[in-house]
Design an enzyme around this catalytic site. Structure first.
Site, mmCIF file in Angstrom:
data_model
loop_
_atom_site.group_PDB
_atom_site.id
_atom_site.type_symbol
_atom_site.label_atom_id
_atom_site.label_comp_id
_atom_site.label_asym_id
_atom_site.label_seq_id
_atom_site.Cartn_x
_atom_site.Cartn_y
_atom_site.Cartn_z
ATOM 1 N N ALA A 1 26.080 75.663 -0.933
ATOM 2 C CA ALA A 1 26.909 74.459 -0.983
ATOM 3 C C ALA A 1 26.134 73.274 -0.422
ATOM 4 C CB ALA A 1 28.197 74.655 -0.187
ATOM 5 N N GLU B 1 26.656 85.515 -8.310
ATOM 6 C CA GLU B 1 27.752 85.284 -9.235
ATOM 7 C C GLU B 1 28.038 83.793 -9.253
ATOM 8 O OE1 GLU B 1 28.028 89.409 -7.832
ATOM 9 O OE2 GLU B 1 28.257 87.585 -6.652
ATOM 10 N N ASN C 1 30.886 76.788 -14.469
ATOM 11 C CA ASN C 1 29.993 75.973 -13.634
ATOM 12 C C ASN C 1 28.609 75.882 -14.285
ATOM 13 O OD1 ASN C 1 28.588 74.625 -11.654
ATOM 14 N ND2 ASN C 1 29.347 75.882 -9.971
ATOM 15 N N TYR D 1 20.147 77.628 -11.748
ATOM 16 C CA TYR D 1 19.662 78.994 -11.570
ATOM 17 C C TYR D 1 18.699 79.380 -12.688
ATOM 18 C CZ TYR D 1 23.635 78.972 -8.359
ATOM 19 O OH TYR D 1 24.530 78.649 -7.367
#
Length: 147
Positions: free
Chosen positions: A73, A106, A111, A118
């Site tokens: 985050a 995950e 998203n 990623y």
């Protein structure tokens, strides 16, 4: 200037505040204390700005030969500045130093911003976890990378 370091007990309240502001089903404060004090597999990194404020964090479990990202985050005000990518690169570095072979995570199927990050870091799609997210039963895309 942002620098990255291992999370300490003193960082837990600030990390939890970032978690609360970021996720619809945030981890509890006690969960983070557990991760730091009790979970021998966990390794948490924080991003700290030039005035000492935490602006992001990343958690990873290092288990046998596989690393699992638990959460990543970044404070909303500084998103889009590469901090998430830098935190992930730090987590990958830590995992490689610990001789992990793979890393997985995950991510919500909706998203796409995170999925693109990623993929930029070499992660591949690995499958779907149906109804993984408890707030709305959204599916999770499992992603992984060989280290």
């Amino acid at each position: 200037m942002v620098h990255y370091r291992k999370m300490t007990l003193e960082d837990v309240p600030a990390v939890h505040a970032i978690e609360l502001a970021t996720f619809p089903t945030p981890w509890t404060l006690d969960s983070f204390y557990y991760e730091i004090n009790e979970n021998k597999f966990s390794h948490y990194l924080v991003a700290e700005n030039e005035v000492g404020e935490l602006v992001g964090f990343c958690g990873v479990w290092l288990v046998v030969d596989a690393a699992q990202i638990t959460n990543v985050a970044v404070v909303e005000a500084v998103r889009g500045q590469g901090l998430g990518e830098a935190l992930m690169r730090e987590a990958i570095r830590v995992a490689k130093e610990a001789n992990m072979d793979t890393m997985s995570l995950e991510v919500r199927v909706t998203n796409t911003v995170a999925q693109n990050l990623y993929r930029k870091l070499g992660f591949q799609d690995g499958g779907i976890r149906k109804g993984y997210y408890t707030d709305n039963q959204e599916d999770a895309l499992v992603m992984w990378v060989n280290l």
